[in-house]
Design a protein around this motif. Structure first.
Motif, PDB file in Angstrom:
ATOM      1  N   UNK A 128      85.266  27.654  10.654  1.00 48.92           N
ATOM      2  CA  UNK A 128      85.956  28.740  10.192  1.00 48.92           C
ATOM      3  C   UNK A 128      86.662  28.011   8.704  1.00 48.92           C
ATOM      4  N   UNK A 129      87.267  26.954   9.333  1.00 48.35           N
ATOM      5  CA  UNK A 129      88.030  26.097   8.729  1.00 48.35           C
ATOM      6  C   UNK A 129      87.599  25.821   7.456  1.00 48.35           C
ATOM      7  N   UNK A 130      86.535  25.354   7.415  1.00 48.85           N
ATOM      8  CA  UNK A 130      85.383  25.216   6.333  1.00 48.85           C
ATOM      9  C   UNK A 130      85.694  26.392   5.214  1.00 48.85           C
ATOM     10  N   UNK A 131      85.171  27.614   6.127  1.00 51.81           N
ATOM     11  CA  UNK A 131      85.484  29.296   4.640  1.00 51.81           C
ATOM     12  C   UNK A 131      86.620  29.031   4.367  1.00 51.81           C
ATOM     13  N   UNK A 132      87.846  29.123   5.017  1.00 58.30           N
ATOM     14  CA  UNK A 132      88.823  28.996   4.790  1.00 58.30           C
ATOM     15  C   UNK A 132      90.036  28.225   4.163  1.00 58.30           C
ATOM     16  N   UNK A 133      89.073  27.223   2.857  1.00 59.41           N
ATOM     17  CA  UNK A 133      89.707  25.980   3.127  1.00 59.41           C
ATOM     18  C   UNK A 133      89.393  26.496   1.124  1.00 59.41           C
ATOM     19  N   UNK A 134      90.697  26.474   0.743  1.00 55.88           N
ATOM     20  CA  UNK A 134      91.192  26.154  -0.262  1.00 55.88           C
ATOM     21  C   UNK A 134      91.682  25.120  -1.796  1.00 55.88           C
ATOM     22  N   UNK A 135      91.746  24.526  -1.045  1.00 57.08           N
ATOM     23  CA  UNK A 135      91.569  23.104  -1.242  1.00 57.08           C
ATOM     24  C   UNK A 135      93.320  22.474  -1.730  1.00 57.08           C
ATOM     25  N   UNK A 136      93.664  21.245  -1.977  1.00 57.67           N
ATOM     26  CA  UNK A 136      94.653  20.800  -1.208  1.00 57.67           C
ATOM     27  C   UNK A 136      95.878  20.598  -2.368  1.00 57.67           C
ATOM     28  N   UNK A 137      96.881  21.362  -2.439  1.00 59.72           N
ATOM     29  CA  UNK A 137      97.747  21.149  -3.447  1.00 59.72           C
ATOM     30  C   UNK A 137      98.610  19.447  -2.967  1.00 59.72           C
ATOM     31  N   UNK A 138      98.679  19.320  -4.766  1.00 60.48           N
ATOM     32  CA  UNK A 138      99.163  17.668  -4.582  1.00 60.48           C
ATOM     33  C   UNK A 138     100.302  17.967  -5.648  1.00 60.48           C
ATOM     34  N   UNK A 139     101.277  16.998  -5.700  1.00 54.13           N
ATOM     35  CA  UNK A 139     101.927  16.790  -6.606  1.00 54.13           C
ATOM     36  C   UNK A 139     101.802  15.856  -7.449  1.00 54.13           C
ATOM     37  N   UNK A 140     102.653  15.702  -8.739  1.00 55.59           N
ATOM     38  CA  UNK A 140     101.987  15.171 -10.096  1.00 55.59           C
ATOM     39  C   UNK A 140     101.829  14.192 -10.018  1.00 55.59           C
ATOM     40  N   UNK A 141     101.079  12.893 -10.514  1.00 54.94           N
ATOM     41  CA  UNK A 141     100.917  10.955 -10.639  1.00 54.94           C
ATOM     42  C   UNK A 141     102.267  11.532 -11.375  1.00 54.94           C
ATOM     43  N   UNK A 142     102.838  10.447 -10.458  1.00 59.30           N
ATOM     44  CA  UNK A 142     104.232   9.587 -10.635  1.00 59.30           C
ATOM     45  C   UNK A 142     104.455   7.939 -11.079  1.00 59.30           C
ATOM     46  N   UNK A 143     103.919   7.029 -11.832  1.00 56.28           N
ATOM     47  CA  UNK A 143     103.468   5.808 -11.560  1.00 56.28           C
ATOM     48  C   UNK A 143     105.158   5.046 -11.112  1.00 56.28           C
ATOM     49  N   UNK A 144     106.457   5.719 -11.557  1.00 58.12           N
ATOM     50  CA  UNK A 144     107.257   5.172 -10.738  1.00 58.12           C
ATOM     51  C   UNK A 144     107.027   4.964  -8.567  1.00 58.12           C
ATOM     52  N   UNK A 145     106.047   5.798  -8.705  1.00 62.55           N
ATOM     53  CA  UNK A 145     106.004   5.684  -6.624  1.00 62.55           C
ATOM     54  C   UNK A 145     105.446   4.658  -6.878  1.00 62.55           C
ATOM     55  N   UNK A 146     104.973   3.995  -7.459  1.00 66.79           N
ATOM     56  CA  UNK A 146     104.494   2.858  -6.651  1.00 66.79           C
ATOM     57  C   UNK A 146     104.846   1.793  -6.583  1.00 66.79           C
ATOM     58  N   UNK A 147     105.677   1.809  -4.857  1.00 70.99           N
ATOM     59  CA  UNK A 147     106.578   0.423  -4.577  1.00 70.99           C
ATOM     60  C   UNK A 147     105.999  -0.619  -4.481  1.00 70.99           C
ATOM     61  N   UNK A 148     107.131  -1.996  -4.933  1.00 72.84           N
ATOM     62  CA  UNK A 148     106.077  -2.912  -4.505  1.00 72.84           C
ATOM     63  C   UNK A 148     107.182  -3.142  -2.950  1.00 72.84           C
ATOM     64  N   UNK A 149     106.498  -3.846  -2.342  1.00 71.65           N
ATOM     65  CA  UNK A 149     107.039  -4.203  -1.008  1.00 71.65           C
ATOM     66  C   UNK A 149     106.500  -5.520  -0.338  1.00 71.65           C
ATOM     67  N   UNK A 150     107.008  -6.314   0.742  1.00 73.06           N
ATOM     68  CA  UNK A 150     106.529  -7.314   1.395  1.00 73.06           C
ATOM     69  C   UNK A 150     105.805  -6.902   3.258  1.00 73.06           C
ATOM     70  N   UNK A 151     104.965  -7.662   2.900  1.00 72.09           N
ATOM     71  CA  UNK A 151     104.748  -7.968   4.421  1.00 72.09           C
ATOM     72  C   UNK A 151     105.437  -8.894   4.533  1.00 72.09           C
ATOM     73  N   UNK A 152     105.805  -9.057   6.393  1.00 71.64           N
ATOM     74  CA  UNK A 152     106.244  -9.817   6.707  1.00 71.64           C
ATOM     75  C   UNK A 152     105.019 -10.363   8.378  1.00 71.64           C
ATOM     76  N   UNK A 153     104.542 -10.497   7.790  1.00 80.76           N
ATOM     77  CA  UNK A 153     103.282 -11.229   9.214  1.00 80.76           C
ATOM     78  C   UNK A 153     104.283 -11.891  10.178  1.00 80.76           C
ATOM     79  N   UNK A 154     104.043 -11.126  11.692  1.00 75.87           N
ATOM     80  CA  UNK A 154     104.318 -11.648  13.293  1.00 75.87           C
ATOM     81  C   UNK A 154     103.540 -13.088  13.315  1.00 75.87           C
ATOM     82  N   UNK A 155     103.629 -13.561  13.733  1.00 79.38           N
ATOM     83  CA  UNK A 155     102.630 -15.301  14.466  1.00 79.38           C
ATOM     84  C   UNK A 155     101.826 -14.490  15.354  1.00 79.38           C
ATOM     85  N   UNK A 156     102.201 -13.393  16.604  1.00 79.93           N
ATOM     86  CA  UNK A 156     100.685 -12.212  16.505  1.00 79.93           C
ATOM     87  C   UNK A 156     100.987 -11.150  16.693  1.00 79.93           C
TER      88      UNK A 156
END
Length: 287
Positions: A128-156
């Motif tokens: 039934x969900x496939x029959x009712x599906x009408x799409x996915x709404x999304x925000x406009x693309x915004x390059x400012x939401x590409x955020x640089x970050x850093x992974x600090x790995x655990x020893x284990x």
């Protein structure tokens, strides 16, 4: 960023948006999930399938026995099927989307959150969900939401207990290779992301969650600095590719809930917002 780079990033994002819509509406996409069946040591019938399933201790999968005709198994490719006419071991679902079981218009996979217990998930091409599906709404693309970050790995790598939308799954663990340090909307965060299929997954909430975007939060996949999650290094959190978790499309999924440290005190207006349904008003409550 140069205009040509912006245009290329936007086009890649458009392609990602379309690929997401096709994927969730596929034969084993999120919208097609209609049931799940926990599997233990005692044989259980699979709803809508001519089969029973059981587990043996320490095996990373289940054993499936046909109880009628028409049961098939795909192990090497999603379009290469072989008949199942005796009990077969079916391994836990891999990152390649295999193995799969099929009978009539239904498909199934073997799933486990952390290898401690197993269930068979059942998909129906006429859900039934496939029959009712009408799409996915999304925000406009915004390059400012590409955020640089850093992974600090655990020893284990740590195994972190998680809270899930299905309360009986709360306490299952995720593998966390380290802490993600990022500055988002002028504030510093120490985020927790878990390893999945060669990528890291950030489960986050923000000030749009439950108001403008899906509640309780969204997911974001990104590449680790090292393919084996072994080292520290720079990562990119492209929130334009934040997506609605599987439980936003079917109630039969169990999804991890954002932990406190992953709750962003700003509106992240990027990525997917909410699922659109033919049988609900566009301004209906979220989710």
């Amino acid at each position: 960023m140069m205009d040509a780079e912006r245009a290329a990033d936007r086009e890649a994002w458009n392609q990602w948006i379309e690929a997401r819509r096709r994927a969730v509406a596929g034969p084993v996409g999120n919208l097609a999930l209609v049931a799940f069946q926990p599997v233990g040591v005692d044989p259980v019938d699979l709803p809508g399938f001519p089969a029973q399933a059981r587990r043996e201790a320490e095996e990373a999968g289940v054993r499936v026995r046909p109880t009628g005709a028409g049961l098939e198994l795909a192990t090497v490719a999603a379009d290469v099927w072989e008949p199942v006419d005796e009990e077969r071991f079916v391994a836990r679902l891999g990152v390649d989307g295999l193995p799969l079981l099929r009978a009539g218009g239904r498909t199934a996979d073997v799933f486990s959150l952390d290898g401690s217990d197993y269930e068979i998930r059942l998909y129906d091409a006429a859900s039934p969900a496939l029959a009712a599906f009408a799409g996915i709404s999304a925000y406009e693309y915004d390059p400012d939401w590409r955020v640089s970050a850093r992974l600090e790995a655990y020893e284990e790598h740590a195994r972190v207990p998680w809270e899930f939308t299905r309360s009986t799954d709360t306490g299952h663990t995720k593998v966390v290779p380290g802490v993600i340090r990022a500055e988002i909307a002028g504030r510093g965060y120490e985020l927790t992301a878990f390893a999945d299929g060669g990528q890291l997954v950030l489960v986050f909430a923000d000030e749009t969650s439950g108001r403008e975007s899906y509640a309780p939060g969204r997911f974001l996949r990104f590449d680790p600095p090292a393919a084996d999650f072994s080292g520290s290094g720079e990562v990119v959190l492209d929130f334009n590719r934040a997506f609605i978790p599987p439980c936003g499309f079917s109630d039969f999924y169990s999804c991890p809930i954002p932990p406190a440290q992953n709750r962003i005190a700003a509106p992240v207006r990027a990525g997917e917002r909410r699922v659109l349904w033919n049988d609900r008003p566009a301004a209906s409550a979220i989710p």
